[in-house]
Design an enzyme around this catalytic site. Structure first.
Site, PDB file in Angstrom:
ATOM      1  N   LYS A 157       0.841  -1.206   0.000  1.00  0.00           N
ATOM      2  CA  LYS A 157       0.000   0.000   0.000  1.00  0.00           C
ATOM      3  C   LYS A 157       0.874   1.254   0.000  1.00  0.00           C
ATOM      4  CE  LYS A 157      -3.867  -2.462   1.910  1.00  0.00           C
ATOM      5  NZ  LYS A 157      -4.605  -2.959   3.072  1.00  0.00           N
ATOM      6  N   GLN A 164      -4.936  -1.883   9.128  1.00  0.00           N
ATOM      7  CA  GLN A 164      -4.742  -3.177   8.469  1.00  0.00           C
ATOM      8  C   GLN A 164      -5.372  -4.277   9.318  1.00  0.00           C
ATOM      9  OE1 GLN A 164      -3.319  -3.680   5.341  1.00  0.00           O
ATOM     10  NE2 GLN A 164      -4.163  -5.721   5.674  1.00  0.00           N
ATOM     11  N   ASP A 191     -11.574   2.527   3.193  1.00  0.00           N
ATOM     12  CA  ASP A 191     -11.874   1.108   2.979  1.00  0.00           C
ATOM     13  C   ASP A 191     -13.366   0.902   2.687  1.00  0.00           C
ATOM     14  OD1 ASP A 191      -9.743  -0.649   2.974  1.00  0.00           O
ATOM     15  OD2 ASP A 191      -9.539  -0.647   5.154  1.00  0.00           O
TER      16      ASP A 191
END
Ligand code: NDP
Length: 282
Positions: free
Chosen positions: A53, A97, A119
């Site tokens: 990422k 995460q 997200d």
């Protein structure tokens, strides 16, 4: 004859376009775009995801802020960090995460403001998706929709079957397909006649997490098969949920693993971060 949908190439093309948009944004708004990535603990797979990422941020021109918390971090430390990032103007997106170590509660994620929920996991963003109003869409299903768009695959009126009903893949995937006017069936581990359900699919999306679970007898001739699964086979090799070697000849389109949905997910995270920055100006 089937066509392989090349997720890597599509992702690359979206990233190039995005890099241009981000350069333009930074010039016009005279500010950077920032993504905060929080990793708790030392899960090796999570470390790789976070690394990828950060690399993707560099590639498109987003400034990344990585926070590595040890396995000793308390719930309060995690929550305080999220709250401080929520109030930080330099940060347009906050990503924790997953999975978190078992001793920490997911309720920390609720502290991420909807506007920085890149997200697309927040209750509000998922609710807006159900209402088919503007929302931040979960990256993996969003990536699948982009792949279908890139291949000019018409969704309207098609029978779509989604296998898997997780909050981060299956459910938003089903909702996106429904919003695009497909007739959608969602299957899961309690579905009785899975094979018959799958056989009806013009578009079959598998997000189960079981290697080579979708076999040729489950797939209709000419189906479009999208494999979200990321698994290891008996030899430790990366593979999807779909038995690619045997299924491919029945398909009109099929995504490979690796090189299919995977590269799209991080790309859509970058895209969502950019959109969040654009919205922050309004
Ligand atoms: P979850 O484990 O959260 O969900 C799996 C879903 O599959 C559940 O709804 C479960 O049903 C269903 N399921 C499990 N076994 C069966 C079965 N035998 N028959 C029918 N349905 C079944 O997984 P995720 O949604 O998080 O991920 C799914 C897969 O996608 C994984 O391989 C994951 O690694 C991969 N993934 C890939 C990404 C990418 O970027 N390519 C991103 C995210 C995930 P039930 O609800 O009844 O338990």
């Amino acid at each position: 004859m089937y066509k392989i949908i090349d997720g890597k190439a599509i992702a690359q093309s979206i990233r190039e376009e995005l890099a241009e948009k981000i350069t333009e944004f930074k010039k016009n708004a005279a500010r950077d775009i920032g993504l905060a990535v929080i990793l708790v603990g030392e899960n090796p797979a999570s470390q790789i995801y976070v690394h990828n990422k950060i690399k993707a941020c560099e590639e498109v021109g987003i400034k990344s802020f990585a926070y590595y918390l040890t396995e000793q971090a308390t719930q309060k430390e995690l929550e305080d960090l999220i709250l401080s990032l929520a109030n930080d103007d330099k940060i347009n997106g906050i990503l924790v995460q997953l999975p978190l170590p078992a001793y920490l509660s997911d309720k920390a994620l609720k502290l991420i403001p909807d506007s920085k929920d890149v997200d697309g996991f927040s209750a509000n963003n998922i609710g807006k998706l159900c209402l088919n109003t503007q929302s931040t869409v979960a990256c993996t299903p969003y990536g699948v929709m982009k792949m279908l768009e890139y291949e000019n695959i018409e969704i309207k009126g098609k029978n779509a079957v989604v296998v898997g009903r997780s909050n981060i893949v299956g459910k938003p995937m089903a909702m996106l397909l429904l919003n695009a006017d497909a007739t959608v069936t969602v299957c899961h581990s309690k579905t009785k006649n899975l094979k018959e359900q799958c056989q009806k699919a013009d578009i079959l999306v598998s997000a189960i997490g079981k290697p080579k679970f979708i076999t040729a007898d489950m797939v209709k001739d000419g189906a479009i098969v999208i494999d979200v699964g990321m698994n290891r086979d008996e030899n430790g090799k990366l593979c999807g949920d779909v038995d690619f070697a045997n299924v491919k000849d029945k398909c009109s389109y099929i995504t490979p693993v690796p090189g299919g949905v995977g590269p799209m997910t991080i790309t859509m995270l970058m895209y969502n971060t950019y959109l969040s920055a654009v919205r922050s100006l309004n």
